[in-house]
Design an enzyme around this catalytic site. Structure first.
Site, PDB file in Angstrom:
ATOM      1  N   CYS A  63       0.702  -1.091   0.016  1.00 40.98           N
ATOM      2  CA  CYS A  63       0.011   0.107   0.107  1.00 40.98           C
ATOM      3  C   CYS A  63       1.169   1.121   0.025  1.00 40.98           C
ATOM      4  CB  CYS A  63      -0.855   0.302   1.219  1.00 40.98           C
ATOM      5  SG  CYS A  63      -2.205  -1.439   1.214  1.00 40.98           S
ATOM      6  N   LEU A  64       0.398   2.318  -0.643  1.00 40.29           N
ATOM      7  CA  LEU A  64       1.097   3.536  -0.630  1.00 40.29           C
ATOM      8  C   LEU A  64       0.271   4.668   0.064  1.00 40.29           C
ATOM      9  CD1 LEU A  64       1.484   2.045  -3.844  1.00 40.29           C
ATOM     10  CD2 LEU A  64       3.283   4.150  -3.826  1.00 40.29           C
TER      11      LEU A  64
ATOM     12  N   ASP B  92       5.967  -5.773 -15.453  1.00 39.07           N
ATOM     13  CA  ASP B  92       4.595  -5.333 -14.810  1.00 39.07           C
ATOM     14  C   ASP B  92       3.938  -4.025 -15.233  1.00 39.07           C
ATOM     15  OD1 ASP B  92       2.296  -6.235 -13.283  1.00 39.07           O
ATOM     16  OD2 ASP B  92       3.167  -5.307 -11.417  1.00 39.07           O
TER      17      ASP B  92
END
Length: 435
Positions: free
Chosen positions: A153-154, A265
């Site tokens: 998570c950021l 990605d």
């Protein structure tokens, strides 16, 4: 202090006996029955000339007493001044000691902030302490949550009024976390390009890993296209600018890194946008060196962006990134997600849905994102569609190199936005920001 000195001087002067005054006529002013007065009268009658001598001796005695009083008063004054000076010096030293102690406690914090600022300016990476990240993110409160990235998570981190950053906290299985953390850290310490996210710092706290990135005010392409605004902030020209920025970042990885790098990605959530909607590639946790043995490559990526040869046979090359770029280009063009769930048991892929429609020029305008429909040159639309079709070919050898893709798109972007297109109508420069 001066009042005390005046009082002391007055007391000393009062202690001096008053002199006995004589008149020239010999009449004493003191009491008549005083022996000294009688004796003095007799002496005055017998020797009139001794009166001035007595007066002179008396004045000398008075001067001496006054001198002594002044010396005592001066000594007292000097003592008071010295005492007050000592008190002031002691207090000053104590104050400085307290200040130095307070500053010494702030030195690590200031050093870390300065190192972070230097990292932001010089492209270096600073080792951060956990308590600094904790304070900057308000203990990772939900108010500072920005979104989810690969393996974590950021959070928004405010280190100072002028220094904002994004902190990624890695989550997941311990082995995968450690591997991807080290991989991304190693790559971003080596890679420096205007279209690749800058890493400002990192932190290792127990089993938890953190990376600190430069702040991107408009967050990700995914949030812009598929978030609450549904792409309303992205004009046709801005979408083309983003496509060119991503292609430039990939070209740097494929053509200018030694050895070449495959991102592996690439997706809209890993394309971050700054305040001017300039795009930067992020999340290099899965990046690998191009040309390594395929059997050592673990299948990774995001459904909808993964090239078919990599998904089915485990074959990975720079053309795998080109395929993902083609999907990204379709997202920009059509405004739909790469994979959409149309029923509990059925998903629709943007590539399979769009391919027959892209080939039919009469149907092409109808599938364009309604936000930008009829806002672009039709010839440019056909050219972008053709590039997207080439990039998502099933056979890797049919796909172009990213350099060729870049050269095809640059002429479609206005000069003001980093391309080579000269247009007569003004390009909107007041770009809306995501709050």
């Amino acid at each position: 202090m001066w009042a005390l000195l005046s009082t002391s001087l007055s007391c000393l002067l009062d202690a001096i006996p008053e002199p006995t005054l004589f008149t020239t006529s010999g009449s004493p002013l003191a009491k008549k029955d005083s022996p000294i007065s009688i004796f003095s009268s007799k002496m005055e009658a017998q020797s009139p000339r001794m009166v001035p001598v007595v007066e002179e001796a008396h004045h000398q005695d008075l001067n001496k007493r006054i001198l002594i009083a002044l010396i005592v008063a001066s000594t007292l004054l000097v003592g008071i001044v010295l005492f007050l000076s000592c008190c002031w010096i002691c207090r000053l030293r104590k104050s400085r000691a307290c200040s130095a102690k307070s500053k010494s406690n702030d030195v690590p914090m200031l050093d870390k902030l300065n190192s972070l600022r230097m990292a932001e300016k010089n492209g270096s990476v600073a080792a951060m302490e956990y308590h600094l990240l904790q304070a900057a993110t308000n203990n990772f409160q939900e108010d500072n949550f920005l979104g989810e990235g690969g393996r974590g998570c950021l959070y928004k981190a405010c280190f100072s009024e002028k220094l904002l950053a994004a902190v990624k906290r890695f989550e997941g299985e311990e082995q995968d976390i450690e591997r991807e953390f080290e991989n991304e850290l190693n790559w971003l310490m080596k890679i420096h390009h205007q279209n690749i996210i800058s890493l400002l710092g990192y932190c290792i706290h127990g089993e938890t890993r953190f990376l600190v990135y430069e702040m991107m005010q408009n967050w990700s392409l995914e949030s812009q296209l598929h978030g609450p605004t549904h792409g309303s902030a992205l004009t046709w020209n801005l979408r083309m600018k983003i496509a060119v920025d991503v292609a430039r970042g990939l070209e740097y990885l494929h053509e200018h890194c030694n050895p070449p790098v495959v991102h592996r990605d690439l997706k809209s959530s890993n394309v971050l946008l700054d305040s001017d909607f300039s795009a930067k590639l992020s999340d290099f946790g899965l990046a690998v060196t191009s040309g390594i043995q395929n059997k050592y490559i673990k299948l990774s990526g995001t459904l909808g962006y993964v090239a078919p040869e990599y998904l089915l046979d485990g074959k990975l090359s720079d053309k795998s990134d080109v395929y993902a770029f083609g999907v990204l280009l379709l997202e920009l063009l059509i405004g739909r997600k790469p994979v959409e769930k149309i029923s509990p048991d059925h998903c629709q892929f943007i590539v399979s849905w769009a391919m027959p429609r892209l080939a039919d020029r009469s149907k092409l305008p109808s599938i364009v994102d309604p936000v930008i429909r009829d806002t672009m040159n039709l010839k440019h639309l056909h050219q972008v569609a053709a590039v997207a079709v080439l990039c998502v070919q099933q056979e890797p050898s049919y796909r172009p190199l990213i350099t060729d893709v870049l050269h095809s798109l640059i002429p479609l972007v206005p000069l003001e936005l980093g391309g080579s297109l000269r247009i007569t109508e003004p390009v909107p420069l007041a770009l809306p920001s995501r709050r």
